[in-house]
Design a protein around this motif. Sequence first.
Motif, PDB file in Angstrom:
ATOM      1  N   CYS A   8      -2.561  -4.026  -1.929  1.00  0.00           N
ATOM      2  CA  CYS A   8      -1.897  -3.086  -2.904  1.00  0.00           C
ATOM      3  C   CYS A   8      -1.091  -2.094  -2.728  1.00  0.00           C
ATOM      4  O   CYS A   8      -1.120  -1.005  -2.141  1.00  0.00           O
ATOM      5  N   ASP A   9       0.350  -2.625  -2.505  1.00  0.00           N
ATOM      6  CA  ASP A   9       1.346  -1.574  -2.326  1.00  0.00           C
ATOM      7  C   ASP A   9       1.148  -1.190  -0.881  1.00  0.00           C
ATOM      8  O   ASP A   9       1.333   0.300  -0.618  1.00  0.00           O
ATOM      9  N   LEU A  10       0.994  -2.432   0.394  1.00  0.00           N
ATOM     10  CA  LEU A  10       0.554  -1.114   1.899  1.00  0.00           C
ATOM     11  C   LEU A  10       2.005  -0.853   1.932  1.00  0.00           C
ATOM     12  O   LEU A  10       3.183  -1.829   1.422  1.00  0.00           O
ATOM     13  N   VAL A  19       8.835  -0.078   7.682  1.00  0.00           N
ATOM     14  CA  VAL A  19       9.228  -1.336   8.267  1.00  0.00           C
ATOM     15  C   VAL A  19       7.852  -2.532   6.659  1.00  0.00           C
ATOM     16  O   VAL A  19       8.257  -3.731   6.820  1.00  0.00           O
ATOM     17  N   LEU A  20       6.533  -1.563   6.525  1.00  0.00           N
ATOM     18  CA  LEU A  20       6.647  -2.565   4.933  1.00  0.00           C
ATOM     19  C   LEU A  20       7.032  -1.422   4.290  1.00  0.00           C
ATOM     20  O   LEU A  20       6.322  -0.612   3.986  1.00  0.00           O
ATOM     21  N   THR A  21       7.379  -2.005   2.853  1.00  0.00           N
ATOM     22  CA  THR A  21       7.342  -0.986   1.532  1.00  0.00           C
ATOM     23  C   THR A  21       7.317  -1.032   0.254  1.00  0.00           C
ATOM     24  O   THR A  21       7.139  -1.164  -0.875  1.00  0.00           O
ATOM     25  N   GLY A  22       5.776  -2.113   1.001  1.00  0.00           N
ATOM     26  CA  GLY A  22       5.441  -2.657  -0.743  1.00  0.00           C
ATOM     27  C   GLY A  22       4.529  -3.767  -0.397  1.00  0.00           C
ATOM     28  O   GLY A  22       5.005  -4.749  -1.494  1.00  0.00           O
ATOM     29  N   VAL A  23       3.581  -3.906   0.249  1.00  0.00           N
ATOM     30  CA  VAL A  23       2.868  -5.514   0.583  1.00  0.00           C
ATOM     31  C   VAL A  23       1.815  -5.146  -0.321  1.00  0.00           C
ATOM     32  O   VAL A  23       0.984  -4.933  -1.054  1.00  0.00           O
ATOM     33  N   SER A  24       2.232  -6.086  -1.514  1.00  0.00           N
ATOM     34  CA  SER A  24       0.710  -6.493  -2.562  1.00  0.00           C
ATOM     35  C   SER A  24       0.291  -8.219  -2.338  1.00  0.00           C
ATOM     36  O   SER A  24       1.263  -8.858  -3.039  1.00  0.00           O
ATOM     37  N   PHE A  25      -1.048  -8.405  -2.272  1.00  0.00           N
ATOM     38  CA  PHE A  25      -1.496  -9.767  -2.546  1.00  0.00           C
ATOM     39  C   PHE A  25      -2.723 -10.101  -2.689  1.00  0.00           C
ATOM     40  O   PHE A  25      -3.143  -9.247  -1.902  1.00  0.00           O
ATOM     41  N   THR A  26      -3.498 -11.288  -2.991  1.00  0.00           N
ATOM     42  CA  THR A  26      -4.604 -11.047  -2.808  1.00  0.00           C
ATOM     43  C   THR A  26      -4.802 -12.558  -2.325  1.00  0.00           C
ATOM     44  O   THR A  26      -4.128 -13.422  -2.236  1.00  0.00           O
ATOM     45  N   GLY A  59      -0.830   2.975   0.403  1.00  0.00           N
ATOM     46  CA  GLY A  59      -1.321   2.098   0.184  1.00  0.00           C
ATOM     47  C   GLY A  59      -3.098   2.099   0.250  1.00  0.00           C
ATOM     48  O   GLY A  59      -3.279   2.405   0.763  1.00  0.00           O
ATOM     49  N   ARG A  60      -3.658   0.691  -0.858  1.00  0.00           N
ATOM     50  CA  ARG A  60      -4.856   0.158  -0.981  1.00  0.00           C
ATOM     51  C   ARG A  60      -4.648  -1.035  -0.312  1.00  0.00           C
ATOM     52  O   ARG A  60      -4.455  -1.867  -0.827  1.00  0.00           O
ATOM     53  N   VAL A  61      -6.015  -1.113   0.765  1.00  0.00           N
ATOM     54  CA  VAL A  61      -6.643  -2.221   1.824  1.00  0.00           C
ATOM     55  C   VAL A  61      -8.131  -2.220   2.056  1.00  0.00           C
ATOM     56  O   VAL A  61      -8.500  -1.186   1.640  1.00  0.00           O
TER      57      VAL A  61
END
Lengths: 301, 79
Positions: A8-10, A19-26, A59-61
């Motif tokens: 969530c929002d990595l 490099v990463l501006t907000g990566v979210s997936f499950t 972010g939350r991982v």
Amino acid sequence: MDCVLDVCDLRMRYGKVDVLTGVSFTARRGEVLVLLGPNGAGKTTTIEVLEGFRLRSAGRVSVLGSDPAHGGEAWRARIGVVLQSWRDHGRWQVRELLAHLGRYYAPYSTPGLTRPWDVDDLLETVGLTEQAGKRARHLSGGQRRRLDVAIGIVGRPELLFLDEPTAGFDPEARGEFHDLVHRLSDLEEVTILLTTHDLDEAERLADRILILAGGTIIADGSADELSRAASTRSEVRWSRDGQRFVHAAEDATAFVRDLFRQYGESVQDLEVRRASLEETYMAMVREAEAGAARRPLGVVT
Amino acid sequence: MNEAIYNRIAMLRAERGISRRELADALGVHYQTIGYLERGEYSPSLHLALRISAHFEVPVEVIFSTDPFPRLGAAATRA
């Protein structure tokens, strides 16, 4: 626990570069996710954060229920990793090496899951039975890559990361590798996250495709969902009185309906071709890059 | 019954310095389809023909004709 990956929002920043501006997936258990994206989009960075090899900026991982930044040995034993290239162990014989590495996983057996993988079974699964006595450096490129995969799965991982696993494979080796991925996900319920630049491979393997561009996930869905979402035209071809025609239609069904209304039985050789995954991918990445160029520079949101 | 349509897509495309790939993307057809159109293996639908001429910003009859286009003189083929 059904949710194997929850990102969530990595965010990842190297110096002043985001490099990463907000990566979210499950990812759910047993799912095969294919991560696509142009070179430098941050695919390897994303995977390294999930593997616990790289500390995220924000972010939350959650990976198998734990934060990879604080994952212990027991957590690591449940994860398999196949890196882009892995050229050590050259003097080891294939069977010896797998037996040796497998022993590290034995303490992490659980009642439902015996670790490590039985070496003979594993050799057969990856198609290296005949090469069991060979030294790793004497394997062909494709066999070497299969050994990489075997090393990645010897501990019977519940989650497997594959970074460009089939680079350099011939079509047959690729097909066998695809069978292996299907087997791992369908029969062993292994969750798999893999990166590739081969879009046919992505289409064949992925339950879901994620496209990473401009530091964020710009598309998340099955190959079919992606091609429906992209604003690309379908190409319609037909012939009439021996002459061949082509049309690019936004709504191919409506066009074909009109075509038959107008020309009826003289329409022959009808073909409707939707955008391939490759065209969809290119259109989406181009759109994302154009959008990023329009955004004002220097603003971090 | 040969109702051939002649076209000058290749010539216009070369003159404008546009690749087949770029033209294919702009029109929403496959890369090879540009080749089919240029060689006359396929005729465009009327709608597609109009979009091609709009893309090049020329009247449709500049690109398409029912008669063969006259061969171009040296003036137009200078590289």
